[in-house]
Motif scaffolding. Structure first.
Motif, mmCIF file in Angstrom:
data_model
loop_
_atom_site.group_PDB
_atom_site.id
_atom_site.type_symbol
_atom_site.label_atom_id
_atom_site.label_comp_id
_atom_site.label_asym_id
_atom_site.label_seq_id
_atom_site.Cartn_x
_atom_site.Cartn_y
_atom_site.Cartn_z
ATOM 1 N N VAL A 1 4.714 23.413 -50.094
ATOM 2 C CA VAL A 1 3.886 22.525 -49.262
ATOM 3 C C VAL A 1 3.475 21.305 -50.071
ATOM 4 C CG1 VAL A 1 1.687 22.326 -48.024
ATOM 5 C CG2 VAL A 1 3.037 24.437 -47.845
ATOM 6 N N GLU A 2 3.047 21.561 -51.292
ATOM 7 C CA GLU A 2 2.589 20.472 -52.163
ATOM 8 C C GLU A 2 3.744 19.508 -52.447
ATOM 9 O OE1 GLU A 2 1.786 18.337 -55.713
ATOM 10 O OE2 GLU A 2 3.022 20.170 -55.871
ATOM 11 N N ALA A 3 4.909 20.049 -52.713
ATOM 12 C CA ALA A 3 6.076 19.208 -53.024
ATOM 13 C C ALA A 3 6.481 18.377 -51.801
ATOM 14 C CB ALA A 3 7.247 20.088 -53.478
ATOM 15 N N GLY A 4 6.433 18.988 -50.632
ATOM 16 C CA GLY A 4 6.783 18.262 -49.412
ATOM 17 C C GLY A 4 5.819 17.123 -49.143
ATOM 18 N N GLN A 5 4.535 17.400 -49.345
ATOM 19 C CA GLN A 5 3.520 16.362 -49.128
ATOM 20 C C GLN A 5 3.721 15.184 -50.075
ATOM 21 O OE1 GLN A 5 0.103 18.886 -49.484
ATOM 22 N NE2 GLN A 5 -0.274 18.913 -47.260
ATOM 23 N N ARG A 6 4.146 15.497 -51.283
ATOM 24 C CA ARG A 6 4.302 14.462 -52.305
ATOM 25 C C ARG A 6 5.343 13.414 -51.904
ATOM 26 N NH1 ARG A 6 5.480 17.896 -56.445
ATOM 27 N NH2 ARG A 6 7.640 17.212 -56.327
ATOM 28 N N VAL A 7 6.356 13.804 -51.138
ATOM 29 C CA VAL A 7 7.423 12.852 -50.814
ATOM 30 C C VAL A 7 7.273 12.223 -49.430
ATOM 31 C CG1 VAL A 7 9.102 13.899 -52.369
ATOM 32 C CG2 VAL A 7 9.007 14.666 -49.992
ATOM 33 N N LEU A 8 6.246 12.648 -48.667
ATOM 34 C CA LEU A 8 6.091 12.123 -47.306
ATOM 35 C C LEU A 8 5.946 10.603 -47.275
ATOM 36 C CD1 LEU A 8 3.802 14.497 -45.192
ATOM 37 C CD2 LEU A 8 6.002 13.496 -44.533
#
Ligand SMILES: *Cc1c(COP(=O)(O)O)cnc(C)c1O
Length: 371
Positions: free
Chosen positions: A52-59
Motif C-alpha cells: 500500500v505504501e509503495a503504491g501510494q508513493r508512485v500515485l
C-alpha cells in the motif's frame, strides 16, 4: 437485424463472467451495513502494508505511462523464481495472460482441453477466439479427489487440433489439487507441440497438502506455462497483476499480442513490494490453514460434506446451492453460487475469511440449513 448476429461466432454463444456480488451492491439492496463478503477468494487480511505504501508513493507520477516492460517487477520475480526475465510475461491479472495464451495458441479450428468444474475463464477465453472447448469429465464423487481433474482423461482428449490444455492446481471452484507425480506423468504424456497451462493462482496456500510448485518443470518441458497472480494470497486483486513463467520463445509470442502498458504503475510498484513481504504471505497462509480446519469441523457438525481444498476457499454441499446463496445474502453474507457454468448446483463456494467473518458466515449458515 440484431447486433448479436454481427458478432463473431464464438462471442454469439458466450455469457458474461459473473463476478462475486460487490459489498456495496448488497448494501444498496438490503439497506444494511456490516456485510461479510466471502465470494471472490480475496485475502481477508488485505494487502501488505508495504504494498500500500509503495503504491501510494508512485500515485503522484501517474501522468506518465507505466514501464511497459515492467523492468523492476520482472527483476524481482526473476530473483524470486530463479528464472531469466525473458521468461516472464506480466498481465493485468493472470486472466490477461490466459487471454494472451488463447490469442496466440488457439483460434478457429483449434481446441482447448480443460476439466469440468474448472475455472470459468477457460471456456470464455477459448470461445472468444473461435476455438472449441473440449470439456473433460471430472473425477467422480467417490474418488479420493472428488470433482478433481482427471489428468489421464485430459491427456487422452488431446488431439492434433489441441492448442492448449488448461490445468488449475489447485482448481477453482472445487479447491481440489493434483500431486507432483500425477502432474509429471501428464507432462510426460502430452505432446511437446501442445501448450500446457498450469494455473497456480492459489499455490501459496497449497504447499501444506503436497500440491507441487509447477515451476520446477519449466526447464524440462518447454511447452509448459505456469501462471501466477497477485490477486489471491498477495491481496492485490483490485490492482490487477499476474504473470506467466514459460520458455523465452513463448513469452516473446505473448508479448507480441500484449496490450502496451497492460499493467499500471501503481500495480507494478505495489506488486514488487508485496512480493518482498514474506511475513504477510506467511501470516495469510497460517490464518487460512487454521480457519480451514475450523470451517471443515463446523461443516461436519452441521452434517454437510465439503470437497477437499488446498486453496483459500471451500466448496460445501448444501443441497440447493442457489437458495442457500440467496438466504445467506438476506443475512448479509455473500458467498458464491456455483451452479450455472460451474455445474455444481448442490454446492456453494465460500472463501475463507478472518475468524470474525467466518463466525458470521457459520452462524448464518446454521440458521439457513437447520430451518
Ligand atoms: C482468481 C483466479 C485467477 C486469477 O485471476 P486474476 O486475473 O489474476 O485476478 C486465475 N485462475 C484461477 C483458477 C483463479 O481462481
Amino acid at each position: 437485424m440484431s447486433f448479436c448476429d454481427l458478432a463473431v461466432a464464438g462471442v454469439q454463444g458466450l455469457q458474461a463472467y459473473q463476478p462475486g456480488k460487490p459489498i456495496e451492491e448488497l448494501e444498496r439492496e438490503l439497506g444494511i451495513k456490516d456485510i461479510v463478503k466471502l465470494a471472490s477468494n480475496e485475502n481477508p487480511l488485505g494487502p501488505s502494508p508495504r504494498a500500500v505504501e509503495a503504491g501510494q508513493r508512485v500515485l503522484g507520477g501517474v501522468h506518465r505511462y507505466p514501464d511497459g516492460n515492467g523492468f523492476a517487477l520482472k527483476q524481482a520475480l526473476a530473483a524470486h523464481h530463479d528464472i531469466d526475465t525473458r521468461c516472464i510475461t506480466l498481465g493485468n491479472g493472470s486472466n490477461d495472460v490466459l487471454d494472451l495464451l488463447a490469442r496466440v495458441f488457439l483460434g478457429p479450428g483449434r481446441e482447448a482441453v480443460f476439466s469440468a468444474h474448472a475455472f470459468a475463464v477457460y471456456p470464455i477465453t477459448t470461445q472468444a477466439v473461435g476455438a472449441k472447448a473440449v470439456v473433460v469429465p471430472a473425477l467422480g464423487a467417490e474418488s479420493g479427489m472428488p470433482l478433481g481433474h482427471d489428468l489421464d482423461a485430459m491427456a487422452a482428449a488431446v488431439t492434433e487440433r489441441t492448442g492448449v490444455v488448461f490445468v488449475a492446481n489447485p482448481n477453482n471452484p472445487t479447491g481440489t489439487w493434483l500431486e507432483a507425480a500425477a502432474v509429471e506423468r501428464f507432462l510426460e504424456r502430452v505432446p511437446r507441440n501442445v501448450v500446457v497451462v498450469l494455473d497456480e493462482a492459489y499455490t501459496e496456500y497449497a504447499r501444506g497438502v503436497g500440491c507441487p510448485d509447477g515451476t520446477r518443470w519449466l526447464a524440462q518441458y518447454p511447452n509448459l506455462v505456469v501462471t501466477r497472480t497477485f490477486s489471491k494470497a498477495y491481496g492485490l486483486a483490485g490492482l490487477r497483476v499476474g504473470y506467466s513463467l514459460s520458455n523465452a520463445e513463448i513469452a516473446d509470442l505473448l508479448n507480441r499480442v500484449r496490450n502496451p502498458f497492460n499493467v499500471n504503475e501503481v500495480a507494478l510498484t505495489a506488486a514488487e513490494a508485496a512480493l518482498a513481504d514474506r511475513e504477510h504471505i506467511a501470516r495469510s497462509v497460517e490464518l487460512n490453514a487454521r480457519e480451514m480446519q475450523r470451517l471443515n469441523a463446523a461443516f461436519a457438525e452441521l452434517g454437510l460434506s465439503a470437497l477437499p481444498s488446498a486453496a483459500n476457499f471451500i466448496a460445501v454441499k448444501v443441497g440447493q446451492g442457489d437458495q442457500v446463496y440467496q438466504a445467506l445474502l438476506r443475512r448479509g453474507v455473500i458467498v458464491r453460487p456455483v451452479g450455472g457454468g460451474y455445474a455444481m448446483p448442490e454446492y456453494v463456494r465460500v472463501s475463507i475469511g478472518t475468524e470474525r467473518e467466518n463466525d458470521r458466515f457459520l452462524a448464518a449458515l446454521a440458521e439457513v440449513v437447520q430451518k
